[in-house]
Design a protein around this motif. Structure first.
Motif, PDB file in Angstrom:
ATOM      1  N   UNK A 182     -57.802 -59.434 -16.064  1.00  0.00           N
ATOM      2  CA  UNK A 182     -57.465 -60.092 -14.896  1.00  0.00           C
ATOM      3  C   UNK A 182     -56.235 -59.853 -14.580  1.00  0.00           C
ATOM      4  N   UNK A 183     -55.171 -59.747 -15.570  1.00  0.00           N
ATOM      5  CA  UNK A 183     -53.785 -59.584 -15.121  1.00  0.00           C
ATOM      6  C   UNK A 183     -53.590 -58.148 -14.504  1.00  0.00           C
ATOM      7  N   UNK A 184     -54.345 -57.060 -15.101  1.00  0.00           N
ATOM      8  CA  UNK A 184     -54.131 -55.767 -14.797  1.00  0.00           C
ATOM      9  C   UNK A 184     -54.791 -55.561 -13.382  1.00  0.00           C
ATOM     10  N   UNK A 185     -55.800 -56.324 -12.834  1.00  0.00           N
ATOM     11  CA  UNK A 185     -56.219 -56.454 -11.726  1.00  0.00           C
ATOM     12  C   UNK A 185     -55.627 -56.968 -10.548  1.00  0.00           C
ATOM     13  N   UNK A 186     -54.789 -58.080 -10.839  1.00  0.00           N
ATOM     14  CA  UNK A 186     -54.005 -58.569 -10.052  1.00  0.00           C
ATOM     15  C   UNK A 186     -52.887 -58.096  -9.565  1.00  0.00           C
ATOM     16  N   UNK A 231     -48.831 -55.858  -6.783  1.00  0.00           N
ATOM     17  CA  UNK A 231     -47.560 -55.491  -6.897  1.00  0.00           C
ATOM     18  C   UNK A 231     -47.389 -54.030  -6.643  1.00  0.00           C
ATOM     19  N   UNK A 232     -46.107 -53.832  -5.812  1.00  0.00           N
ATOM     20  CA  UNK A 232     -45.697 -52.390  -5.531  1.00  0.00           C
ATOM     21  C   UNK A 232     -46.482 -52.075  -4.264  1.00  0.00           C
ATOM     22  N   UNK A 233     -47.140 -52.931  -3.463  1.00  0.00           N
ATOM     23  CA  UNK A 233     -47.806 -52.452  -2.172  1.00  0.00           C
ATOM     24  C   UNK A 233     -46.936 -52.563  -0.934  1.00  0.00           C
ATOM     25  N   UNK A 264     -39.019 -58.146  -4.781  1.00  0.00           N
ATOM     26  CA  UNK A 264     -40.319 -58.996  -4.587  1.00  0.00           C
ATOM     27  C   UNK A 264     -41.654 -58.307  -4.311  1.00  0.00           C
ATOM     28  N   UNK A 265     -41.377 -57.168  -3.669  1.00  0.00           N
ATOM     29  CA  UNK A 265     -42.922 -56.172  -3.533  1.00  0.00           C
ATOM     30  C   UNK A 265     -43.233 -55.830  -4.965  1.00  0.00           C
ATOM     31  N   UNK A 266     -42.424 -55.522  -5.809  1.00  0.00           N
ATOM     32  CA  UNK A 266     -42.997 -55.112  -7.372  1.00  0.00           C
ATOM     33  C   UNK A 266     -43.209 -56.200  -8.199  1.00  0.00           C
ATOM     34  N   UNK A 267     -42.999 -57.518  -7.927  1.00  0.00           N
ATOM     35  CA  UNK A 267     -43.287 -58.523  -8.632  1.00  0.00           C
ATOM     36  C   UNK A 267     -43.797 -59.903  -8.104  1.00  0.00           C
ATOM     37  N   UNK A 268     -44.869 -59.486  -7.126  1.00  0.00           N
ATOM     38  CA  UNK A 268     -45.857 -60.562  -6.570  1.00  0.00           C
ATOM     39  C   UNK A 268     -46.325 -61.509  -7.611  1.00  0.00           C
ATOM     40  N   UNK A 269     -47.018 -60.648  -8.505  1.00  0.00           N
ATOM     41  CA  UNK A 269     -47.952 -61.330  -9.513  1.00  0.00           C
ATOM     42  C   UNK A 269     -46.981 -62.132 -10.224  1.00  0.00           C
ATOM     43  N   UNK A 301     -51.206 -66.607  -3.222  1.00  0.00           N
ATOM     44  CA  UNK A 301     -52.692 -66.348  -3.696  1.00  0.00           C
ATOM     45  C   UNK A 301     -52.363 -66.331  -5.215  1.00  0.00           C
ATOM     46  N   UNK A 302     -51.522 -66.000  -6.014  1.00  0.00           N
ATOM     47  CA  UNK A 302     -51.431 -65.960  -7.345  1.00  0.00           C
ATOM     48  C   UNK A 302     -51.078 -67.582  -7.995  1.00  0.00           C
TER      49      UNK A 302
END
Length: 200
Positions: free
Chosen positions: A186-190, A195-197, A156-161, A32-33
């Motif tokens: 935009x960065x904060x939104x993404x 991240x972290x989900x 990975x989970x915490x660094x998707x973006x 997605x990113x």
């Protein structure tokens, strides 16, 4: 003309450590990113669907004839291995060039020693990786880290973006397109979205 075919893993059966979820789910989040960043820089993208088989992914890419094909995967071993690696089918062509443009961004991002740029034809007892062997366009397949390792899966989970941006930067380098930073909003939104989900 499609510039980049983005091919996140269709391996929904590959489950990672603890709350990682599946390889397919996580690699689609990274994709997605990647797609967002490439489109933002003017590149035309196409993408596989999670309900495709690998053969259908290759068939779809070959029918579209993109300039490059980028497969995004996470790895599994014995739960102890760590690090990123990236494959081209054979060295000496555009696939290797693309792999070497992407790899430094993976290497800078991941917290461990990484595993390098490799030739895919040497895998699977010399048969090679199906997606690299059968895809007509110059292609790479990356393993961003090991989803069965507790530290790597958590990373990975915490660094998707960050993964998505890094992969996109490597692709942009291949096309000689300078990266333009995104807005803080935009960065904060993404980051908040991806991240972290953890999955239940």
């Amino acid at each position: 003309m499609v510039d980049v075919y983005i091919s996140p893993s269709v391996q929904h059966f590959n489950l990672g450590y603890d709350g990682f979820g599946s390889e397919e789910e996580r690699m689609n989040e990274i994709a997605d990113i990647v797609e967002y960043e490439l489109n933002r820089h003017g590149l035309v993208t196409a993408r596989n669907s999670p309900n495709m088989t690998l053969a259908q992914v290759v068939e779809d890419s070959n029918s579209i004839k993109p300039r490059v094909h980028v497969a995004i995967h996470s790895n599994a071993s014995n739960g102890e291995a760590r690090g990123a690696e990236i494959y081209a089918h054979r060295f000496g062509g555009e696939g290797e060039k693309l792999a070497r443009d992407i790899y430094p961004y993976l290497e800078m991002l991941t917290p461990t020693d990484d595993l390098g740029v490799k030739e895919g034809y040497l895998t699977f007892n010399g048969k090679g990786m199906y997606e690299l062997r059968k895809t007509v366009s110059p292609a790479v397949l990356m393993e961003v880290a090991f989803h069965d390792n507790p530290e790597d899966s958590d990373f990975i989970i915490n660094n998707i973006y960050e993964y998505g941006v890094g992969i996109a930067k490597g692709i942009l380098d291949y096309f000689n397109i300078p990266y333009v930073g995104d807005s803080k909003e935009n960065i904060d939104f993404l980051k908040n979205k991806y991240n972290g989900k953890y999955y239940e």
